[in-house]
Write a protein that holds these residues in place. Structure first.
Motif, PDB file in Angstrom:
ATOM      1  N   LEU A 155      -6.119   6.363   3.870  1.00 26.41           N
ATOM      2  CA  LEU A 155      -6.393   5.097   3.734  1.00 26.41           C
ATOM      3  C   LEU A 155      -5.003   4.388   3.468  1.00 26.41           C
ATOM      4  N   SER A 156      -3.909   5.076   3.001  1.00 28.25           N
ATOM      5  CA  SER A 156      -2.666   4.326   3.037  1.00 28.25           C
ATOM      6  C   SER A 156      -1.993   3.721   4.203  1.00 28.25           C
ATOM      7  N   GLY A 157      -2.698   4.204   5.474  1.00 25.15           N
ATOM      8  CA  GLY A 157      -2.159   3.824   6.543  1.00 25.15           C
ATOM      9  C   GLY A 157      -3.104   2.479   6.949  1.00 25.15           C
ATOM     10  N   GLY A 158      -4.055   2.196   6.199  1.00 22.41           N
ATOM     11  CA  GLY A 158      -4.804   1.078   6.378  1.00 22.41           C
ATOM     12  C   GLY A 158      -4.280  -0.374   6.060  1.00 22.41           C
ATOM     13  N   TRP A 159      -5.320  -1.263   6.007  1.00 24.27           N
ATOM     14  CA  TRP A 159      -4.712  -2.689   5.579  1.00 24.27           C
ATOM     15  C   TRP A 159      -5.860  -3.392   4.999  1.00 24.27           C
ATOM     16  N   GLY A 174      -4.115  13.009  -4.275  1.00 23.96           N
ATOM     17  CA  GLY A 174      -3.314  11.893  -3.454  1.00 23.96           C
ATOM     18  C   GLY A 174      -4.149  10.637  -3.755  1.00 23.96           C
ATOM     19  N   ILE A 175      -3.340   9.829  -4.169  1.00 24.71           N
ATOM     20  CA  ILE A 175      -3.939   8.417  -4.833  1.00 24.71           C
ATOM     21  C   ILE A 175      -3.051   7.390  -3.943  1.00 24.71           C
ATOM     22  N   CYS A 176      -3.739   6.375  -3.513  1.00 21.29           N
ATOM     23  CA  CYS A 176      -3.435   5.185  -2.845  1.00 21.29           C
ATOM     24  C   CYS A 176      -3.398   3.967  -3.462  1.00 21.29           C
ATOM     25  N   LEU A 177      -2.014   3.534  -3.986  1.00 21.83           N
ATOM     26  CA  LEU A 177      -2.087   2.369  -4.904  1.00 21.83           C
ATOM     27  C   LEU A 177      -1.881   1.109  -3.814  1.00 21.83           C
ATOM     28  N   VAL A 178      -2.708   0.203  -4.259  1.00 18.01           N
ATOM     29  CA  VAL A 178      -2.624  -0.935  -3.545  1.00 18.01           C
ATOM     30  C   VAL A 178      -2.362  -2.178  -4.194  1.00 18.01           C
ATOM     31  N   ILE A 224       0.785  -1.102  -0.109  1.00 17.94           N
ATOM     32  CA  ILE A 224      -0.123   0.030   0.145  1.00 17.94           C
ATOM     33  C   ILE A 224       1.088   1.081   0.060  1.00 17.94           C
ATOM     34  N   LYS A 225       0.789   2.202  -0.978  1.00 23.18           N
ATOM     35  CA  LYS A 225       1.764   3.142  -1.042  1.00 23.18           C
ATOM     36  C   LYS A 225       0.916   4.274  -1.661  1.00 23.18           C
ATOM     37  N   LYS A 226       0.998   5.414  -0.846  1.00 19.29           N
ATOM     38  CA  LYS A 226       0.330   6.833  -1.243  1.00 19.29           C
ATOM     39  C   LYS A 226       1.438   7.559  -2.318  1.00 19.29           C
ATOM     40  N   VAL A 227       0.746   8.220  -3.341  1.00 19.84           N
ATOM     41  CA  VAL A 227       1.379   8.949  -4.323  1.00 19.84           C
ATOM     42  C   VAL A 227       0.570  10.235  -4.713  1.00 19.84           C
ATOM     43  N   LYS A 228       1.331  10.974  -5.361  1.00 21.99           N
ATOM     44  CA  LYS A 228       0.651  12.236  -5.742  1.00 21.99           C
ATOM     45  C   LYS A 228       0.571  12.154  -7.231  1.00 21.99           C
ATOM     46  N   ILE A 229      -0.715  12.043  -7.698  1.00 21.49           N
ATOM     47  CA  ILE A 229      -0.714  12.105  -9.255  1.00 21.49           C
ATOM     48  C   ILE A 229      -1.756  13.474  -9.757  1.00 21.49           C
ATOM     49  N   ASN A 230      -1.126  14.416 -10.622  1.00 23.35           N
ATOM     50  CA  ASN A 230      -1.793  15.353 -11.024  1.00 23.35           C
ATOM     51  C   ASN A 230      -2.505  16.073  -9.826  1.00 23.35           C
ATOM     52  N   ILE A 250      -7.117   4.168  -5.747  1.00 26.03           N
ATOM     53  CA  ILE A 250      -8.372   4.536  -5.157  1.00 26.03           C
ATOM     54  C   ILE A 250      -7.937   5.837  -4.565  1.00 26.03           C
ATOM     55  N   SER A 251      -8.684   6.783  -4.317  1.00 27.26           N
ATOM     56  CA  SER A 251      -8.517   7.999  -3.591  1.00 27.26           C
ATOM     57  C   SER A 251      -7.724   7.637  -2.427  1.00 27.26           C
ATOM     58  N   SER A 252      -6.683   8.473  -1.716  1.00 31.12           N
ATOM     59  CA  SER A 252      -6.128   8.106  -0.633  1.00 31.12           C
ATOM     60  C   SER A 252      -6.815   8.677   0.644  1.00 31.12           C
ATOM     61  N   THR A 253      -7.714   9.741   0.545  1.00 35.65           N
ATOM     62  CA  THR A 253      -8.569  10.121   1.585  1.00 35.65           C
ATOM     63  C   THR A 253      -9.908   9.423   1.987  1.00 35.65           C
ATOM     64  N   CYS A 254     -10.117   8.979   3.058  1.00 38.07           N
ATOM     65  CA  CYS A 254     -11.222   8.392   3.579  1.00 38.07           C
ATOM     66  C   CYS A 254     -12.368   9.403   3.533  1.00 38.07           C
TER      67      CYS A 254
END
Ligand code: FES
Length: 112
Positions: free
Chosen positions: A50-54, A26-30, A17-23, A39-43
């Motif tokens: 969400l990148s701190g989740g599981w 914040g995008i959460c890559l899983v 699970i990794k957060k990246v900034k695209i355009n 997916i969007s990284s913000t709940c």
């Protein structure tokens, strides 16, 4: 839709699970069971990261109040009445790409 290359990430079948900034977003890559989801990284519940989740059972769980979202559809669990934005992912020879649709493009499609 515009495709953006994800910097500093190679395809792997290992879970991650990794957060990246695209355009500017914040995008959460899983990486889950050999598939990469974006997916969007913000709940949407209260702004948790969400990148701190599981992940479990095809869903990502927010670490703050443990709401869960389907990695494919973005839908929240029954009773949550919310969702996260999902983005298509393509694995290309030169890297991983994420497709993003701008707000203007979404409005245009709604009036077709
Ligand atoms: S902030 Fe994510 S579940 Fe509440």
């Amino acid at each position: 839709m515009t495709w953006y290359k994800v910097p500093d990430l190679q395809y792997t079948t290992n879970p991650f699970i990794k957060k990246v900034k695209i355009n500017g977003k914040g995008i959460c890559l899983v990486g889950y069971e050999g598939t990469i989801y974006a997916i969007s990284s913000t709940c949407p519940h209260a702004g948790g990261e969400l990148s701190g989740g599981w992940c479990r059972d095809g869903k990502i769980t927010c670490p703050i109040h443990r709401y869960s979202y389907n990695l494919n559809t973005g839908r929240g669990d029954p009773g949550q009445n919310d969702y996260v934005d999902t983005h298509p992912v393509e694995i290309r020879e030169d890297g991983i790409y994420i497709g993003m649709t701008s707000f203007f493009e979404k409005v245009k499609q709604a009036f077709k």
